[in-house]
Write a protein that holds these residues in place. Sequence first.
Motif, PDB file in Angstrom:
ATOM      1  N   PHE A  29     -16.496  33.344  59.472  1.00  0.00           N
ATOM      2  CA  PHE A  29     -15.744  33.297  58.222  1.00  0.00           C
ATOM      3  C   PHE A  29     -14.688  32.200  58.179  1.00  0.00           C
ATOM      4  CE2 PHE A  29     -17.019  37.722  59.008  1.00  0.00           C
ATOM      5  CZ  PHE A  29     -17.902  37.864  57.953  1.00  0.00           C
ATOM      6  N   GLY A  30     -14.219  31.795  59.329  1.00  0.00           N
ATOM      7  CA  GLY A  30     -13.236  30.713  59.406  1.00  0.00           C
ATOM      8  C   GLY A  30     -11.845  31.142  58.969  1.00  0.00           C
ATOM      9  N   PHE A  31     -10.882  30.630  59.642  1.00  0.00           N
ATOM     10  CA  PHE A  31      -9.489  30.758  59.239  1.00  0.00           C
ATOM     11  C   PHE A  31      -8.752  29.567  59.801  1.00  0.00           C
ATOM     12  CE2 PHE A  31     -10.140  33.783  62.781  1.00  0.00           C
ATOM     13  CZ  PHE A  31      -9.322  33.230  63.757  1.00  0.00           C
ATOM     14  N   SER A  32      -7.510  29.403  59.444  1.00  0.00           N
ATOM     15  CA  SER A  32      -6.743  28.241  59.857  1.00  0.00           C
ATOM     16  C   SER A  32      -6.744  28.112  61.385  1.00  0.00           C
ATOM     17  CB  SER A  32      -5.310  28.383  59.343  1.00  0.00           C
ATOM     18  OG  SER A  32      -4.546  27.270  59.714  1.00  0.00           O
ATOM     19  N   LEU A  33      -6.947  26.900  61.866  1.00  0.00           N
ATOM     20  CA  LEU A  33      -7.074  26.687  63.304  1.00  0.00           C
ATOM     21  C   LEU A  33      -5.817  27.013  64.093  1.00  0.00           C
ATOM     22  CD1 LEU A  33      -9.229  23.480  63.711  1.00  0.00           C
ATOM     23  CD2 LEU A  33      -9.809  25.818  64.273  1.00  0.00           C
ATOM     24  N   ILE A  34      -4.664  27.037  63.464  1.00  0.00           N
ATOM     25  CA  ILE A  34      -3.433  27.365  64.178  1.00  0.00           C
ATOM     26  C   ILE A  34      -3.462  28.798  64.696  1.00  0.00           C
ATOM     27  CG2 ILE A  34      -2.136  28.093  62.154  1.00  0.00           C
ATOM     28  CD1 ILE A  34      -0.765  26.099  65.138  1.00  0.00           C
ATOM     29  N   TRP A  35      -4.287  29.647  64.078  1.00  0.00           N
ATOM     30  CA  TRP A  35      -4.346  31.044  64.503  1.00  0.00           C
ATOM     31  C   TRP A  35      -5.016  31.234  65.849  1.00  0.00           C
ATOM     32  CZ3 TRP A  35      -1.341  34.572  62.676  1.00  0.00           C
ATOM     33  CH2 TRP A  35      -0.845  34.438  61.388  1.00  0.00           C
ATOM     34  N   MET A  36      -5.965  30.379  66.200  1.00  0.00           N
ATOM     35  CA  MET A  36      -6.686  30.560  67.465  1.00  0.00           C
ATOM     36  C   MET A  36      -5.756  30.455  68.676  1.00  0.00           C
ATOM     37  SD  MET A  36      -9.676  31.600  67.093  1.00  0.00           S
ATOM     38  CE  MET A  36     -10.625  31.271  68.536  1.00  0.00           C
ATOM     39  N   PRO A  37      -4.948  29.397  68.828  1.00  0.00           N
ATOM     40  CA  PRO A  37      -4.052  29.367  69.989  1.00  0.00           C
ATOM     41  C   PRO A  37      -2.984  30.453  69.932  1.00  0.00           C
ATOM     42  CG  PRO A  37      -3.863  27.329  68.733  1.00  0.00           C
ATOM     43  CD  PRO A  37      -4.932  28.147  68.101  1.00  0.00           C
ATOM     44  N   ALA A  38      -2.547  30.805  68.743  1.00  0.00           N
ATOM     45  CA  ALA A  38      -1.533  31.857  68.617  1.00  0.00           C
ATOM     46  C   ALA A  38      -2.099  33.204  69.041  1.00  0.00           C
ATOM     47  CB  ALA A  38      -1.018  31.915  67.179  1.00  0.00           C
ATOM     48  N   LEU A  39      -3.316  33.516  68.601  1.00  0.00           N
ATOM     49  CA  LEU A  39      -3.942  34.782  68.975  1.00  0.00           C
ATOM     50  C   LEU A  39      -4.326  34.816  70.450  1.00  0.00           C
ATOM     51  CD1 LEU A  39      -6.157  35.379  65.824  1.00  0.00           C
ATOM     52  CD2 LEU A  39      -4.105  36.633  66.500  1.00  0.00           C
ATOM     53  N   LEU A  40      -4.729  33.676  70.990  1.00  0.00           N
ATOM     54  CA  LEU A  40      -5.055  33.622  72.413  1.00  0.00           C
ATOM     55  C   LEU A  40      -3.801  33.825  73.265  1.00  0.00           C
ATOM     56  CD1 LEU A  40      -7.202  33.221  74.550  1.00  0.00           C
ATOM     57  CD2 LEU A  40      -6.789  30.768  74.408  1.00  0.00           C
ATOM     58  N   THR A  41      -2.699  33.229  72.852  1.00  0.00           N
ATOM     59  CA  THR A  41      -1.431  33.427  73.562  1.00  0.00           C
ATOM     60  C   THR A  41      -0.999  34.887  73.487  1.00  0.00           C
ATOM     61  OG1 THR A  41      -0.778  31.156  73.052  1.00  0.00           O
ATOM     62  CG2 THR A  41       0.967  32.673  73.719  1.00  0.00           C
ATOM     63  N   ALA A  42      -1.138  35.502  72.332  1.00  0.00           N
ATOM     64  CA  ALA A  42      -0.805  36.925  72.188  1.00  0.00           C
ATOM     65  C   ALA A  42      -1.708  37.776  73.073  1.00  0.00           C
ATOM     66  CB  ALA A  42      -0.929  37.346  70.724  1.00  0.00           C
ATOM     67  N   ALA A  43      -2.986  37.426  73.168  1.00  0.00           N
ATOM     68  CA  ALA A  43      -3.912  38.176  74.015  1.00  0.00           C
ATOM     69  C   ALA A  43      -3.516  38.077  75.486  1.00  0.00           C
ATOM     70  CB  ALA A  43      -5.336  37.672  73.810  1.00  0.00           C
ATOM     71  N   VAL A  44      -3.116  36.888  75.919  1.00  0.00           N
ATOM     72  CA  VAL A  44      -2.695  36.701  77.316  1.00  0.00           C
ATOM     73  C   VAL A  44      -1.454  37.528  77.607  1.00  0.00           C
ATOM     74  CG1 VAL A  44      -1.759  35.014  78.940  1.00  0.00           C
ATOM     75  CG2 VAL A  44      -3.765  34.446  77.583  1.00  0.00           C
ATOM     76  N   VAL A  45      -0.503  37.526  76.692  1.00  0.00           N
ATOM     77  CA  VAL A  45       0.728  38.300  76.889  1.00  0.00           C
ATOM     78  C   VAL A  45       0.426  39.802  76.923  1.00  0.00           C
ATOM     79  CG1 VAL A  45       2.933  38.916  75.806  1.00  0.00           C
ATOM     80  CG2 VAL A  45       2.244  36.523  75.961  1.00  0.00           C
ATOM     81  N   LEU A  46      -0.403  40.275  76.010  1.00  0.00           N
ATOM     82  CA  LEU A  46      -0.758  41.698  75.998  1.00  0.00           C
ATOM     83  C   LEU A  46      -1.530  42.099  77.249  1.00  0.00           C
ATOM     84  CD1 LEU A  46      -1.735  42.247  72.268  1.00  0.00           C
ATOM     85  CD2 LEU A  46       0.301  43.085  73.456  1.00  0.00           C
ATOM     86  N   PHE A  47      -2.405  41.226  77.730  1.00  0.00           N
ATOM     87  CA  PHE A  47      -3.149  41.528  78.949  1.00  0.00           C
ATOM     88  C   PHE A  47      -2.193  41.594  80.141  1.00  0.00           C
ATOM     89  CE2 PHE A  47      -6.002  40.845  82.509  1.00  0.00           C
ATOM     90  CZ  PHE A  47      -7.084  41.635  82.157  1.00  0.00           C
ATOM     91  N   TRP A  48      -1.226  40.689  80.175  1.00  0.00           N
ATOM     92  CA  TRP A  48      -0.222  40.678  81.248  1.00  0.00           C
ATOM     93  C   TRP A  48       0.618  41.958  81.213  1.00  0.00           C
ATOM     94  CZ3 TRP A  48       5.221  40.070  80.721  1.00  0.00           C
ATOM     95  CH2 TRP A  48       5.883  39.961  81.930  1.00  0.00           C
TER      96      TRP A  48
END
Length: 57
Positions: A29-48
């Motif tokens: 579906f696509g969304f703004s590319l700025i969301w991918m690094p932001a969501l990946l960073t949030a995922a890393v923090v939540l996993f930690w």
Amino acid sequence: MRIKHYLGLTLQFLVLTATPLISWWQLQFGFSLIWMPALLTAAVVLFWIGTSLREAS
């Protein structure tokens, strides 16, 4: 103390299942590319946090 272990396990499980779904959503579906690094960073923090909770018990 077992609740911390299960909470951490659940948090890690959610992160590991949500990360590929986010990638799939982006490809379909696509969304703004700025969301991918932001969501990946949030995922890393939540996993930690999940790892810290599991190790604390």
